[in-house]
Scaffold this motif. Sequence first.
Motif, PDB file in Angstrom:
ATOM      1  N   PHE A  15     -45.782 -41.195  16.988  1.00  0.00           N
ATOM      2  CA  PHE A  15     -45.466 -39.836  16.300  1.00  0.00           C
ATOM      3  C   PHE A  15     -44.108 -39.030  16.677  1.00  0.00           C
ATOM      4  CE2 PHE A  15     -45.543 -35.545  15.154  1.00  0.00           C
ATOM      5  CZ  PHE A  15     -45.346 -35.428  13.829  1.00  0.00           C
ATOM      6  N   ILE A  16     -43.992 -39.070  18.031  1.00  0.00           N
ATOM      7  CA  ILE A  16     -42.806 -38.249  18.578  1.00  0.00           C
ATOM      8  C   ILE A  16     -41.856 -39.130  18.557  1.00  0.00           C
ATOM      9  CG2 ILE A  16     -42.079 -37.382  21.005  1.00  0.00           C
ATOM     10  CD1 ILE A  16     -45.025 -36.932  21.769  1.00  0.00           C
ATOM     11  N   CYS A  17     -41.885 -40.447  18.749  1.00  0.00           N
ATOM     12  CA  CYS A  17     -40.811 -41.430  18.747  1.00  0.00           C
ATOM     13  C   CYS A  17     -40.355 -41.243  17.148  1.00  0.00           C
ATOM     14  CB  CYS A  17     -41.048 -42.813  19.154  1.00  0.00           C
ATOM     15  SG  CYS A  17     -40.131 -44.181  18.485  1.00  0.00           S
ATOM     16  N   GLU A  18     -41.129 -41.475  16.303  1.00  0.00           N
ATOM     17  CA  GLU A  18     -40.694 -41.921  14.885  1.00  0.00           C
ATOM     18  C   GLU A  18     -40.313 -40.184  14.441  1.00  0.00           C
ATOM     19  OE1 GLU A  18     -44.261 -43.175  13.083  1.00  0.00           O
ATOM     20  OE2 GLU A  18     -44.102 -45.017  13.570  1.00  0.00           O
ATOM     21  N   SER A  19     -40.518 -39.204  15.042  1.00  0.00           N
ATOM     22  CA  SER A  19     -39.852 -37.842  14.659  1.00  0.00           C
ATOM     23  C   SER A  19     -38.480 -37.841  15.116  1.00  0.00           C
ATOM     24  CB  SER A  19     -40.695 -36.876  15.292  1.00  0.00           C
ATOM     25  OG  SER A  19     -42.166 -36.887  14.732  1.00  0.00           O
ATOM     26  N   GLY A  20     -38.029 -38.647  15.860  1.00  0.00           N
ATOM     27  CA  GLY A  20     -36.431 -38.631  16.126  1.00  0.00           C
ATOM     28  C   GLY A  20     -36.346 -37.939  17.616  1.00  0.00           C
ATOM     29  N   ILE A  21     -37.742 -37.506  18.073  1.00  0.00           N
ATOM     30  CA  ILE A  21     -37.507 -36.482  19.565  1.00  0.00           C
ATOM     31  C   ILE A  21     -36.966 -37.678  20.614  1.00  0.00           C
ATOM     32  CG2 ILE A  21     -38.788 -35.465  21.212  1.00  0.00           C
ATOM     33  CD1 ILE A  21     -40.544 -34.142  18.944  1.00  0.00           C
ATOM     34  N   LYS A  22     -35.927 -37.325  21.271  1.00  0.00           N
ATOM     35  CA  LYS A  22     -35.412 -38.209  22.361  1.00  0.00           C
ATOM     36  C   LYS A  22     -35.806 -38.009  23.639  1.00  0.00           C
ATOM     37  CE  LYS A  22     -32.423 -40.936  20.051  1.00  0.00           C
ATOM     38  NZ  LYS A  22     -31.263 -40.629  20.193  1.00  0.00           N
ATOM     39  N   HIS A  23     -36.403 -36.679  24.044  1.00  0.00           N
ATOM     40  CA  HIS A  23     -36.637 -36.215  25.407  1.00  0.00           C
ATOM     41  C   HIS A  23     -38.062 -35.667  25.290  1.00  0.00           C
ATOM     42  CE1 HIS A  23     -32.886 -37.592  26.401  1.00  0.00           C
ATOM     43  NE2 HIS A  23     -32.171 -36.927  25.391  1.00  0.00           N
ATOM     44  N   LEU A  24     -39.003 -36.347  26.280  1.00  0.00           N
ATOM     45  CA  LEU A  24     -40.451 -35.741  26.138  1.00  0.00           C
ATOM     46  C   LEU A  24     -40.533 -35.185  27.391  1.00  0.00           C
ATOM     47  CD1 LEU A  24     -43.178 -35.374  25.034  1.00  0.00           C
ATOM     48  CD2 LEU A  24     -43.585 -37.901  25.683  1.00  0.00           C
ATOM     49  N   LEU A  25     -41.089 -33.889  27.606  1.00  0.00           N
ATOM     50  CA  LEU A  25     -41.495 -33.380  28.873  1.00  0.00           C
ATOM     51  C   LEU A  25     -42.826 -32.930  28.808  1.00  0.00           C
ATOM     52  CD1 LEU A  25     -38.400 -32.462  28.027  1.00  0.00           C
ATOM     53  CD2 LEU A  25     -38.338 -31.404  30.281  1.00  0.00           C
ATOM     54  N   ILE A  26     -43.437 -33.205  30.096  1.00  0.00           N
ATOM     55  CA  ILE A  26     -45.097 -32.973  30.129  1.00  0.00           C
ATOM     56  C   ILE A  26     -45.543 -32.533  31.609  1.00  0.00           C
ATOM     57  CG2 ILE A  26     -45.822 -35.428  30.545  1.00  0.00           C
ATOM     58  CD1 ILE A  26     -47.758 -34.819  28.157  1.00  0.00           C
ATOM     59  N   ASP A  27     -46.406 -31.914  31.686  1.00  0.00           N
ATOM     60  CA  ASP A  27     -46.943 -31.034  32.816  1.00  0.00           C
ATOM     61  C   ASP A  27     -47.960 -32.108  33.539  1.00  0.00           C
ATOM     62  OD1 ASP A  27     -48.931 -30.501  31.339  1.00  0.00           O
ATOM     63  OD2 ASP A  27     -48.789 -28.469  31.580  1.00  0.00           O
ATOM     64  N   LEU A  28     -48.076 -33.272  32.978  1.00  0.00           N
ATOM     65  CA  LEU A  28     -48.939 -34.332  33.732  1.00  0.00           C
ATOM     66  C   LEU A  28     -48.415 -35.441  34.472  1.00  0.00           C
ATOM     67  CD1 LEU A  28     -50.913 -34.728  30.343  1.00  0.00           C
ATOM     68  CD2 LEU A  28     -51.559 -33.786  32.354  1.00  0.00           C
ATOM     69  N   PRO A  29     -48.838 -36.185  35.364  1.00  0.00           N
ATOM     70  CA  PRO A  29     -48.554 -37.340  36.015  1.00  0.00           C
ATOM     71  C   PRO A  29     -47.935 -38.337  35.297  1.00  0.00           C
ATOM     72  CG  PRO A  29     -50.587 -37.100  36.396  1.00  0.00           C
ATOM     73  CD  PRO A  29     -50.419 -35.936  35.740  1.00  0.00           C
ATOM     74  N   SER A  30     -48.496 -38.621  34.261  1.00  0.00           N
ATOM     75  CA  SER A  30     -48.142 -39.857  33.089  1.00  0.00           C
ATOM     76  C   SER A  30     -48.424 -39.368  31.639  1.00  0.00           C
ATOM     77  CB  SER A  30     -48.684 -41.007  33.873  1.00  0.00           C
ATOM     78  OG  SER A  30     -48.692 -42.159  32.797  1.00  0.00           O
ATOM     79  N   VAL A  31     -47.868 -39.918  30.818  1.00  0.00           N
ATOM     80  CA  VAL A  31     -48.365 -39.814  29.523  1.00  0.00           C
ATOM     81  C   VAL A  31     -49.256 -40.863  29.207  1.00  0.00           C
ATOM     82  CG1 VAL A  31     -45.951 -39.019  28.737  1.00  0.00           C
ATOM     83  CG2 VAL A  31     -46.706 -41.614  28.793  1.00  0.00           C
ATOM     84  N   ASP A  32     -49.560 -41.837  30.115  1.00  0.00           N
ATOM     85  CA  ASP A  32     -50.673 -42.785  29.924  1.00  0.00           C
ATOM     86  C   ASP A  32     -51.984 -42.468  30.817  1.00  0.00           C
ATOM     87  OD1 ASP A  32     -50.110 -45.017  27.802  1.00  0.00           O
ATOM     88  OD2 ASP A  32     -48.190 -45.023  28.958  1.00  0.00           O
ATOM     89  N   LYS A  33     -53.074 -43.119  30.322  1.00  0.00           N
ATOM     90  CA  LYS A  33     -54.212 -42.953  31.266  1.00  0.00           C
ATOM     91  C   LYS A  33     -54.061 -43.508  32.707  1.00  0.00           C
ATOM     92  CE  LYS A  33     -59.071 -44.695  30.875  1.00  0.00           C
ATOM     93  NZ  LYS A  33     -59.830 -43.347  30.891  1.00  0.00           N
ATOM     94  N   GLU A  34     -54.517 -42.821  33.465  1.00  0.00           N
ATOM     95  CA  GLU A  34     -54.303 -43.501  34.771  1.00  0.00           C
ATOM     96  C   GLU A  34     -54.840 -44.836  34.997  1.00  0.00           C
ATOM     97  OE1 GLU A  34     -55.468 -41.853  39.473  1.00  0.00           O
ATOM     98  OE2 GLU A  34     -56.743 -41.062  38.000  1.00  0.00           O
ATOM     99  N   HIS A  35     -55.970 -45.221  34.742  1.00  0.00           N
ATOM    100  CA  HIS A  35     -56.437 -46.645  34.998  1.00  0.00           C
ATOM    101  C   HIS A  35     -56.434 -47.169  33.570  1.00  0.00           C
ATOM    102  CE1 HIS A  35     -57.348 -45.981  39.165  1.00  0.00           C
ATOM    103  NE2 HIS A  35     -58.027 -44.960  38.689  1.00  0.00           N
ATOM    104  N   ASP A  36     -55.480 -47.963  33.189  1.00  0.00           N
ATOM    105  CA  ASP A  36     -55.104 -48.385  31.788  1.00  0.00           C
ATOM    106  C   ASP A  36     -55.072 -49.819  31.803  1.00  0.00           C
ATOM    107  OD1 ASP A  36     -52.684 -48.733  32.528  1.00  0.00           O
ATOM    108  OD2 ASP A  36     -51.868 -47.801  30.448  1.00  0.00           O
ATOM    109  N   GLU A  37     -55.208 -50.449  33.003  1.00  0.00           N
ATOM    110  CA  GLU A  37     -54.928 -52.038  32.869  1.00  0.00           C
ATOM    111  C   GLU A  37     -53.724 -52.362  32.770  1.00  0.00           C
ATOM    112  OE1 GLU A  37     -57.880 -53.490  30.301  1.00  0.00           O
ATOM    113  OE2 GLU A  37     -59.595 -53.318  31.300  1.00  0.00           O
ATOM    114  N   GLY A  38     -52.769 -51.485  33.209  1.00  0.00           N
ATOM    115  CA  GLY A  38     -51.440 -51.609  32.860  1.00  0.00           C
ATOM    116  C   GLY A  38     -50.637 -51.799  31.480  1.00  0.00           C
ATOM    117  N   LYS A  39     -51.528 -51.399  30.655  1.00  0.00           N
ATOM    118  CA  LYS A  39     -51.181 -51.384  29.209  1.00  0.00           C
ATOM    119  C   LYS A  39     -49.940 -50.498  28.900  1.00  0.00           C
ATOM    120  CE  LYS A  39     -55.597 -52.863  27.629  1.00  0.00           C
ATOM    121  NZ  LYS A  39     -56.920 -52.481  26.873  1.00  0.00           N
ATOM    122  N   LEU A  40     -49.893 -49.340  29.455  1.00  0.00           N
ATOM    123  CA  LEU A  40     -48.975 -48.358  29.329  1.00  0.00           C
ATOM    124  C   LEU A  40     -48.451 -48.113  27.765  1.00  0.00           C
ATOM    125  CD1 LEU A  40     -46.668 -49.425  32.478  1.00  0.00           C
ATOM    126  CD2 LEU A  40     -48.050 -47.155  32.094  1.00  0.00           C
TER     127      LEU A  40
END
Length: 249
Positions: A161-186
């Motif tokens: 949704f963020i991508c399709e909204s045209g937002i180019k720069h995402l900033l977040i206070d977490l170590p990753s936007v993905d789950k820590e253990h996600d089998e490398g799916k990202l």
Amino acid sequence: MKANINNFQIDLSKPIDISIPLTNTDANPIAWYLRKPEIKAVVFGDWVGSVKAGASTNFNTIVFNPHAHGTHTECLGHITKDFYSINQCLTQFFFLAELISVEPEVQGEDFVIGKNQIEEYLKGKNTEALVIRTLPNLESKKHKNYSNTNPPYLSEEAARFICESGIKHLLIDLPSVDKEHDEGKLVSHKAFWNVKNINQLNADARLDATITEMIYVPDAVEDGSYLLNLQIASFENDASPSKPVLYKI
């Protein structure tokens, strides 16, 4: 000092630094199972690069990982077979940004930021950058060892949704936007950058989009619109330590 940018008045004398300093102490945040950064004086025989040790200058070597040791900005080269550099992908540094505060939703054993939350908080606003402050906004974010803690993350649908909204720069206070253990799916990284094949980049992948992780936005900073100055070091690497700075509009 004040400036008029796109008809907005900005007070440049009141910067809001939302980066976390990098130190060689236990106060430094850590992710991805590494130890704290190293900052050591260079030693040549009897000579030690420290004024305290008798040298004329302080001369330190710093060993760190941008993804694991604090605020960093990354490009899609983080997940592609071919090399892409943040120094080449990020060539503009000022953006209109929207700061929102979101409490991740419980999904099984996880805490997840969903599409519905992003959509609700943005309220249809058009913005170049999105800054996400997660709630509760604990001071420990600035010092936390995130390894093996299953931190909150962004759902694939929210990232798309963020991508399709045209937002180019995402900033977040977490170590990753993905789950820590996600089998490398990202999946959220891929959705945000619109990367469909990591081995051969699709033509509509977002080369000029960035993700900045491990920021910290103090409680005193209100949700709303800001001018973002996204500063990086000139590393030819997929990621660089960074210093995002907000200015109230």
